[in-house]
Design a protein around this motif. Structure first.
Motif, PDB file in Angstrom:
ATOM      1  N   THR A   1       0.850  -1.195   0.000  1.00  0.00           N
ATOM      2  CA  THR A   1       0.000   0.000   0.000  1.00  0.00           C
ATOM      3  C   THR A   1       0.886   1.245   0.000  1.00  0.00           C
ATOM      4  N   GLN A   2       0.291   2.383  -0.326  1.00  0.00           N
ATOM      5  CA  GLN A   2       1.027   3.642  -0.270  1.00  0.00           C
ATOM      6  C   GLN A   2       1.192   4.105   1.176  1.00  0.00           C
ATOM      7  N   SER A   3       0.129   3.910   1.955  1.00  0.00           N
ATOM      8  CA  SER A   3       0.129   4.417   3.326  1.00  0.00           C
ATOM      9  C   SER A   3      -0.028   3.258   4.307  1.00  0.00           C
TER      10      SER A   3
ATOM     11  N   GLU B   1      -7.375  -0.304   1.126  1.00  0.00           N
ATOM     12  CA  GLU B   1      -6.541  -1.042   0.182  1.00  0.00           C
ATOM     13  C   GLU B   1      -5.936  -2.292   0.838  1.00  0.00           C
TER      14      GLU B   1
END
Lengths: 95, 482
Positions: free
Chosen positions: B17-19, B54
């Motif tokens: 994931t990005q975060s 996500e």
């Protein structure tokens, strides 16, 4: 079900609570009175009732996968007792 | 005594994931210490977690890919323990109601058989930070960038019976998470970590032996070595009259041994309870449908298709579908040359040994799929022989031409198929070896067959490998017999 003093000592250690000799009997009695309430609840017939994971009748909201935080290290570390090279310093955890 | 090994694995896959799982901090690897640690990650009072959609979607994707029951209502729980790189004093994880329930994964073994490994569950949790024990004036340094990174912990059934099977399983999980695009699989950076539960029992015994857990093994090779070492340690111990103790052990690759992490075990009582900061996660049917729609062709599906569509063997199809990159490369070569068998042979043969030699991954290959496809076309239309093709392949790898055609042209490697030219070359060869020709003609059938190879060798040498081998054989036979 009732807790022995030795069990309370163990739980206190797991929770990193330093209970002294004088506090132990009182804490044991207090915890046991809570367990008494639990015994009372466990006596209720709960056949066919779905276990409750949370007291609110609501479900978790999800957030989008986006980076919303910026680097605030300096501000956060201003209140830390010891930092070096951007790391938080703590008493050594291995021999 | 005959011993049987029982292995179960816990794999932690870092979700890409990005975060983070509960905060909006970035998850980029290798950032300056604590620059990606927000108030939530630092467990400041008053902060609350908010779950990353996500991460949930990726976990469900994995669950659907292993045909597991999905936890339509799944619940986060607190796993309580104290360590400085865990600021909250508990890890937010899942216990009784994980997002992914019972599923399975088929793995290919070396002898070509397929084995089904049960997957007990897979649950979402957060990673801890990192402790640096170098000397900071007698203190430890804590970097919380990794704290809160989403992990999917994949727990297998104790279905593996050897270190090789365990490695095959980890490789299959590694390939699957990469196919699904939910984890980059970078073991060196810790994106995929493996805990191995190992026990032994007398062959034929039903009950499991006492197991030891080897923590955090971070390469395929070390998994195999660590498990094999642990099996031997346990057998030696029992045969010497000792008893295996249930404990956590660490593998030391430099000494090739496992050692006990005694002491840490004492507090191994995590007192799980449902996390009051997070509500139950409910997954609706339309969400699951959308994830199902997004599933790519999976390794086992690809393997089956390679067999049915291209007529490849189980082994070839398994090797070629083992990674998404390998499968894509193979299919590009196949499309460029229209010959799956030759494409498979070249990808698994010359190309793989070249990659191994240089320690490269297929996506870094010095010969592109188009170049290899073009090369195979020239073998098929008899422009070059298979032997010369290897020379052309090496030239392509060395950057001596953009296409096989260019290399063949420039280096003058085109196969000689003009029978007049081959004949005159053969005449020279026979003239230069007159004694052997006489000997050949005086010999019986069996001896002749053996000697024939000598003339073929001389002829190919004389033509620098360029003469068409079929024609050389035929014309040489005529000349010698005639």
């Amino acid at each position: 079900m009732a807790l022995e003093r030795s069990e309370v000592e163990k739980i206190a250690h797991l929770a990193r609570l330093g209970l002294d000799e004088a506090e132990l009997p009182h804490t044991t009695a207090t915890l046991n009175s809570i367990l008494g309430l639990i015994d009372q609840m466990q006596a209720v017939n709960t056949d066919g009732i779905e276990p409750l994971a949370h007291p609110l009748e609501a479900v978790q909201r999800l957030r989008a996968d986006a980076v919303t935080e910026t680097n605030q290290r300096a501000a956060y570390q201003a209140i830390a007792p010891a930092v070096e090279n951007g790391l938080y310093l703590v008493p050594k955890v291995i021999e | 005594m005959q011993w049987e090994t029982v292995i179960g694995l816990e794999i932690h896959a870092q979700l890409s994931t990005q975060s983070k799982i509960f905060s909006g901090s970035a998850t980029t690897f290798g950032a300056e210490p604590n620059t990606q640690a927000s108030l939530v990650d630092l467990a400041m009072p008053g902060t609350l977690p908010v779950l990353n959609q996500e991460a949930v979607r990726m976990a469900v994707k994995f669950g659907l890919a292993i045909e597991a029951e999905i936890g339509r209502t799944n619940v986060f729980a607190r796993k309580n323990y104290f360590y400085p790189d865990l600021p909250k004093g508990y890890q937010t994880s899942q216990m009784d109601h994980p997002v992914v329930g019972k599923g399975h994964l088929d793995i290919s073994l070396e002898d070509g058989t397929i084995k089904r490994v049960g997957i007990t569950r897979a649950h979402l949790e957060e990673d801890a930070g990192k402790s640096l024990h170098e000397d900071f004036h007698g203190m430890s340094g804590i970097d919380l960038n990794r704290a809160g990174t989403p992990l999917l912990e994949i727990v297998s059934e104790p279905d593996m019976r050897s270190a090789k099977e365990a490695v095959a399983y980890v490789k299959a999980i590694h390939a699957l998470v990469r196919y699904l695009g939910i984890c980059d699989g970078n073991m060196a950076e810790g994106s995929l970590r493996c805990d191995c539960n190992v026990s032994v029992r007398p062959k034929g015994q039903e009950a499991f032996g006492t197991r030891a857990e080897i923590k955090n093994v971070n390469s395929f090779r070390f998994i195999e070595k660590a498990i094999n070492h642990e099996i031997q340690r346990q057998i030696d111990l029992i045969e010497d009259g000792g008893k295996v103790v249930q404990e956590t052990r660490l593998y030391d690759p430099s000494k090739d041994e496992t050692r006990s992490m005694r002491g840490k075990e004492e507090a191994n009582d995590y007192r799980y309870f449902p996390c009051p900061d997070l509500l139950p996660v409910r997954l609706e049917e339309d969400f699951l449908d959308a994830v199902r729609q997004s599933l790519p062709e999976l390794p086992t599906q690809k393997r089956d298709r390679f067999q049915s569509q291209f007529g490849l063997s189980v082994y070839d199809a398994s090797v070629l579908s083992a990674s998404r990159e390998m499968a894509e490369y193979f299919e590009q070569v196949q499309q460029a040359c229209g010959d799956a068998k030759l494409a498979a042979n070249w990808v698994m043969g010359e190309l793989s040994s070249l990659l191994n030699k240089d320690g490269l991954e297929i996506e870094q290959s010095l010969v592109s799929a188009e170049q290899l496809g073009g090369l195979i076309l020239r073998i098929k239309d008899n422009t070059i022989s298979g032997k010369i093709a290897k020379t052309v392949f090496e030239a392509l790898a060395a950057g001596k031409g953009a296409t096989a055609d260019e290399v063949i042209e420039k280096e003058g490697l085109k196969q000689v198929t003009d029978s007049g030219a081959i004949e005159s070359m053969l005449d020279e060869v026979l003239a230069a070896n007159a004694a052997q020709v006489e000997q050949y003609r005086a010999s019986d059938e069996a001896k002749r067959a053996k000697m024939f190879g000598f003339f073929v060798g001389q002829a190919m040498k004389a033509s620098k490998g360029k003469a068409n081998p079929g024609q050389v054989n035929e014309l040489l036979k005529q000349k010698l017999e005639g």
